[in-house]
Scaffold this motif. Structure first.
Motif, PDB file in Angstrom:
ATOM      1  N   HIS A  27      26.603  49.275  46.418  1.00  0.00           N
ATOM      2  CA  HIS A  27      26.992  48.651  45.148  1.00  0.00           C
ATOM      3  C   HIS A  27      27.254  49.662  44.045  1.00  0.00           C
ATOM      4  O   HIS A  27      26.637  49.651  42.989  1.00  0.00           O
ATOM      5  CB  HIS A  27      25.957  47.601  44.741  1.00  0.00           C
ATOM      6  CG  HIS A  27      26.110  46.332  45.502  1.00  0.00           C
ATOM      7  ND1 HIS A  27      25.521  45.150  45.136  1.00  0.00           N
ATOM      8  CD2 HIS A  27      26.845  46.054  46.611  1.00  0.00           C
ATOM      9  CE1 HIS A  27      25.867  44.194  46.001  1.00  0.00           C
ATOM     10  NE2 HIS A  27      26.654  44.728  46.902  1.00  0.00           N
ATOM     11  N   LEU A  32      32.102  47.571  43.463  1.00  0.00           N
ATOM     12  CA  LEU A  32      31.859  46.226  42.923  1.00  0.00           C
ATOM     13  C   LEU A  32      33.053  45.747  42.097  1.00  0.00           C
ATOM     14  O   LEU A  32      33.434  44.574  42.159  1.00  0.00           O
ATOM     15  CB  LEU A  32      30.574  46.203  42.097  1.00  0.00           C
ATOM     16  CG  LEU A  32      29.300  46.302  42.932  1.00  0.00           C
ATOM     17  CD1 LEU A  32      28.099  46.554  42.035  1.00  0.00           C
ATOM     18  CD2 LEU A  32      29.084  45.046  43.776  1.00  0.00           C
ATOM     19  N   LEU A  36      35.153  42.501  43.098  1.00  0.00           N
ATOM     20  CA  LEU A  36      35.321  41.432  42.113  1.00  0.00           C
ATOM     21  C   LEU A  36      36.810  41.101  41.952  1.00  0.00           C
ATOM     22  O   LEU A  36      37.215  39.934  41.947  1.00  0.00           O
ATOM     23  CB  LEU A  36      34.721  41.899  40.788  1.00  0.00           C
ATOM     24  CG  LEU A  36      34.358  40.861  39.741  1.00  0.00           C
ATOM     25  CD1 LEU A  36      33.445  41.496  38.706  1.00  0.00           C
ATOM     26  CD2 LEU A  36      35.539  40.249  39.084  1.00  0.00           C
ATOM     27  N   TYR A  75      29.891  38.641  42.356  1.00  0.00           N
ATOM     28  CA  TYR A  75      30.119  40.072  42.109  1.00  0.00           C
ATOM     29  C   TYR A  75      29.862  40.443  40.653  1.00  0.00           C
ATOM     30  O   TYR A  75      29.443  41.573  40.370  1.00  0.00           O
ATOM     31  CB  TYR A  75      31.515  40.491  42.572  1.00  0.00           C
ATOM     32  CG  TYR A  75      31.529  40.749  44.065  1.00  0.00           C
ATOM     33  CD1 TYR A  75      30.736  41.756  44.613  1.00  0.00           C
ATOM     34  CD2 TYR A  75      32.295  39.977  44.921  1.00  0.00           C
ATOM     35  CE1 TYR A  75      30.707  41.986  45.974  1.00  0.00           C
ATOM     36  CE2 TYR A  75      32.282  40.194  46.291  1.00  0.00           C
ATOM     37  CZ  TYR A  75      31.486  41.203  46.815  1.00  0.00           C
ATOM     38  OH  TYR A  75      31.447  41.422  48.157  1.00  0.00           O
TER      39      TYR A  75
END
Ligand SMILES: [Mg+2]
Length: 114
Positions: A27, A32, A36, A75
């Protein structure tokens, strides 16, 4: 339900899911942000090449859209978890900035930006 759940509870649910799979190490902000954006694109893809429905969705499309919207939210929550950011404060602060940028008395009923 939205009226029952808190952002903190949702963050804990997502953090538990991620933690049980030992995915925190993946992450990174870049990943991320990409995930997203990809989930947002999956939401957009549902409407690709569709005739204008005048804002209406049938039950099947609505269910898929809901899933993709949830992925985007997951996310968002994961990003905030990874950074230790307070997402509620961030949303409130951004709305305050938007209120200054787009005063209601100037932008009411107007779709143009800037
Ligand atoms: Mg998805």
């Amino acid at each position: 339900m939205d009226s029952d759940a808190t952002v903190g509870e949702l963050r804990e649910i997502v953090a538990k899911f991620v933690g049980e799979r030992d995915w925190e190490k993946y992450h990174r902000p870049k990943d991320l942000a990409m995930a997203l954006s990809i989930e947002a694109a999956e939401l957009l893809e549902l409407f690709l090449w569709e005739q204008d429905r005048g804002g209406a969705m049938d039950e099947r499309l609505a269910e898929k859209a809901k899933d993709e919207l949830a992925d985007v939210m997951i996310y968002c929550l994961s990003f905030a978890n990874a950074q230790g950011w307070d997402l509620s404060d961030a949303v409130k602060e951004k709305v305050r900035k938007n209120e200054k940028k787009y005063p209601a008395n100037e932008y009411r009923g107007v779709a143009r930006m800037g």
